[in-house]
Design a protein around this motif. Structure first.
Motif, PDB file in Angstrom:
ATOM      1  N   GLN A  89      75.388  40.669   5.858  1.00 58.22           N
ATOM      2  CA  GLN A  89      74.755  39.659   6.699  1.00 58.22           C
ATOM      3  C   GLN A  89      73.337  39.371   6.195  1.00 58.22           C
ATOM      4  O   GLN A  89      72.584  40.310   5.925  1.00 58.22           O
ATOM      5  CB  GLN A  89      74.667  40.130   8.155  1.00 58.22           C
ATOM      6  N   ILE A  90      73.005  38.107   6.110  1.00 53.78           N
ATOM      7  CA  ILE A  90      71.646  37.695   5.753  1.00 53.78           C
ATOM      8  C   ILE A  90      71.167  36.675   6.781  1.00 53.78           C
ATOM      9  O   ILE A  90      71.837  35.671   7.030  1.00 53.78           O
ATOM     10  CB  ILE A  90      71.580  37.085   4.346  1.00 53.78           C
ATOM     11  N   ASN A  91      70.013  36.959   7.371  1.00 53.71           N
ATOM     12  CA  ASN A  91      69.436  36.065   8.367  1.00 53.71           C
ATOM     13  C   ASN A  91      68.097  35.536   7.859  1.00 53.71           C
ATOM     14  O   ASN A  91      67.131  36.282   7.738  1.00 53.71           O
ATOM     15  CB  ASN A  91      69.237  36.805   9.699  1.00 53.71           C
ATOM     16  N   LEU A  92      68.059  34.245   7.579  1.00 52.47           N
ATOM     17  CA  LEU A  92      66.831  33.585   7.121  1.00 52.47           C
ATOM     18  C   LEU A  92      66.371  32.531   8.129  1.00 52.47           C
ATOM     19  O   LEU A  92      65.623  31.608   7.774  1.00 52.47           O
ATOM     20  CB  LEU A  92      67.065  32.936   5.759  1.00 52.47           C
ATOM     21  N   GLU A  93      66.804  32.652   9.352  1.00 51.67           N
ATOM     22  CA  GLU A  93      66.487  31.662  10.374  1.00 51.67           C
ATOM     23  C   GLU A  93      64.977  31.455  10.517  1.00 51.67           C
ATOM     24  O   GLU A  93      64.219  32.412  10.648  1.00 51.67           O
ATOM     25  CB  GLU A  93      67.080  32.102  11.715  1.00 51.67           C
ATOM     26  N   PHE A  94      64.555  30.199  10.451  1.00 48.76           N
ATOM     27  CA  PHE A  94      63.148  29.813  10.555  1.00 48.76           C
ATOM     28  C   PHE A  94      62.277  30.432   9.459  1.00 48.76           C
ATOM     29  O   PHE A  94      61.064  30.553   9.639  1.00 48.76           O
ATOM     30  CB  PHE A  94      62.592  30.143  11.938  1.00 48.76           C
ATOM     31  N   ALA A 124      67.206  26.113  10.329  1.00 47.22           N
ATOM     32  CA  ALA A 124      65.844  25.564  10.266  1.00 47.22           C
ATOM     33  C   ALA A 124      65.169  25.802   8.911  1.00 47.22           C
ATOM     34  O   ALA A 124      63.948  25.679   8.808  1.00 47.22           O
ATOM     35  CB  ALA A 124      64.977  26.111  11.388  1.00 47.22           C
ATOM     36  N   CYS A 125      65.942  26.129   7.905  1.00 44.76           N
ATOM     37  CA  CYS A 125      65.399  26.198   6.542  1.00 44.76           C
ATOM     38  C   CYS A 125      65.462  24.774   5.971  1.00 44.76           C
ATOM     39  O   CYS A 125      66.377  24.415   5.227  1.00 44.76           O
ATOM     40  CB  CYS A 125      66.197  27.165   5.683  1.00 44.76           C
ATOM     41  N   ILE A 148      73.527  26.384   9.409  1.00 45.29           N
ATOM     42  CA  ILE A 148      72.384  25.693   8.813  1.00 45.29           C
ATOM     43  C   ILE A 148      71.861  24.637   9.784  1.00 45.29           C
ATOM     44  O   ILE A 148      71.672  23.460   9.460  1.00 45.29           O
ATOM     45  CB  ILE A 148      72.755  25.096   7.436  1.00 45.29           C
ATOM     46  N   TYR A 149      71.641  25.081  11.005  1.00 43.83           N
ATOM     47  CA  TYR A 149      71.118  24.239  12.085  1.00 43.83           C
ATOM     48  C   TYR A 149      69.806  23.539  11.696  1.00 43.83           C
ATOM     49  O   TYR A 149      68.966  24.090  11.007  1.00 43.83           O
ATOM     50  CB  TYR A 149      70.906  25.144  13.309  1.00 43.83           C
TER      51      TYR A 149
END
Length: 373
Positions: A89-94, A124-125, A148-149
């Protein structure tokens, strides 16, 4: 004798530091949601703890860089380390500085580190485009969840790369990707027949044709978010009745949804959560059909923003719907009286039973309610 006791005490302390402390830290790390920064800090505590933590592979399967500065370079540095060779899992949110160039470098330098990746959050990237999506998805053949919101640079071309490179997607969030059209949704429908969760919030270029194609092919959907999409009509909404496994449905702002459309939705027997905020054409007839058909309903939402409502509450809001009367509440109480804990009938001029006593008689577990005109 004293020297012997001192040596024995020192030996016990060494054993404690070398064996017991690492075991405790390992247990804590596996139980608490520690950040990657915390884990790296723990590696520096002692050589024993360093070895123990590195041997615990599950600790390094989640890489959380949410909201961090310089996240793109941090991601590249982390994926270059052996301990992240099996990250899932990779989380880069914001993480707003992440760009296409970072994702291209990852493809060139860390390709093998992402072969087990199952979940990627790029919410939000906004500096990422279709080019970056092509690079990163080419490294992730096992990807199941992609989000990819709020990215207006992503287009149907980006979706084309996703369906080409990632064959196992079951959870897709393209909320706010305003350049996605029916063509992109058609790609999703054709390639992911076993899709379980899809968020299309504010994908404003979609039409009835795109939604119909999706609903007819992705019949295993359990969660569907159509928030703030006002152009769809009952012609598309009728097909929602095909989703027999659907549990969550957000139709906030569905201005063209009529009672006829709701009647078709009532065929979703497993529906648990339904958001009908600003569905202005809805009347008692539609709500009653939902009450009778969706007997598993726990959350019937009809608000636009009530942040103090928790997800653990069963909530009913009929905010501002003039076509709803006491008949809807009475019918809902037959199937949901033991579940509804929060009620909002603000602006519902057709609802006369507004006193605390009246509402508690219908919904005895009610804890919070709004009844102002």
């Amino acid at each position: 004798m004293e020297e012997y006791n001192a040596a024995e005490t020192e030996s016990k302390e060494n054993i404690w530091c070398r064996e017991t402390v690492p075991k405790v830290f390992k247990l804590v790390c596996c139980t608490l949601p520690l950040s990657n920064t915390d884990l790296v800090s723990l590696l520096l505590v002692s050589p024993s703890l360093h070895r123990t933590l590195l041997s615990c592979q599950p600790l390094w399967e989640f890489l959380n860089l949410r909201e961090l500065k310089n996240a793109g370079n941090r991601l590249i540095a982390a994926l270059s380390l052996p301990r992240y060779r099996h990250v899932k899992q990779i989380n880069l949110e914001f993480a707003r500085d992440v760009e296409d160039t970072h994702l291209i470098l990852i493809k060139d330098k860390c390709f093998n580190s992402l072969q087990s990746l199952e979940s990627l959050n790029l919410n939000a990237c906004q500096k990422i485009s279709d080019t970056g999506i092509e690079a990163i998805t080419s490294c992730c053949p096992q990807l199941k969840s992609f989000s990819i919101y709020w990215n207006i640079r992503v287009s149907n071309t980006g979706l084309q790369y996703i369906v080409k490179n990632c064959k196992h997607i079951v959870d897709l969030n393209i909320s706010g990707c305003k350049n996605i059209s029916d063509q992109g949704v058609q790609l999703v429908a054709d390639n992911y027949p076993e899709l379980e969760s899809l968020n299309l919030t504010r994908c404003v270029k979609l039409t009835d044709e795109g939604l119909k194609s999706l609903l007819q092919k992705c019949i295993f959907l359990q969660s569907l978010n159509l928030y703030a999409l006002s152009s769809f009509t009952d012609e598309a909404y009728r097909n929602l009745g095909l989703l027999s496994r659907l549990k969550f449905l957000d139709l906030c702002g569905a201005q063209n949804l009529s009672d006829e459309g709701l009647s078709c939705i009532s065929k979703c027997k497993n529906l648990e959560s339904l958001n009908l905020t600003w569905c202005v054409r809805v009347t008692d007839e539609g709500v009653i059909s939902i009450a009778k058909g969706c007997t598993s309903l726990q959350f019937l939402r009809h608000w636009f923003s009530i942040p103090h409502f928790s997800s653990g509450q069963a909530c009913l809001s009929l905010f501002g719907i003039v076509g709803v009367t006491d008949k809807s509440l009475e019918e809902l109480s037959k199937s949901c009286s033991n579940k509804i804990t929060t009620l909002d009938v603000n602006g519902c001029i057709g609802i006369k039973k507004r006193s605390r006593e009246d509402l508690l008689q219908l919904f005895p577990y009610l804890k919070c309610f709004k009844v102002h005109s």
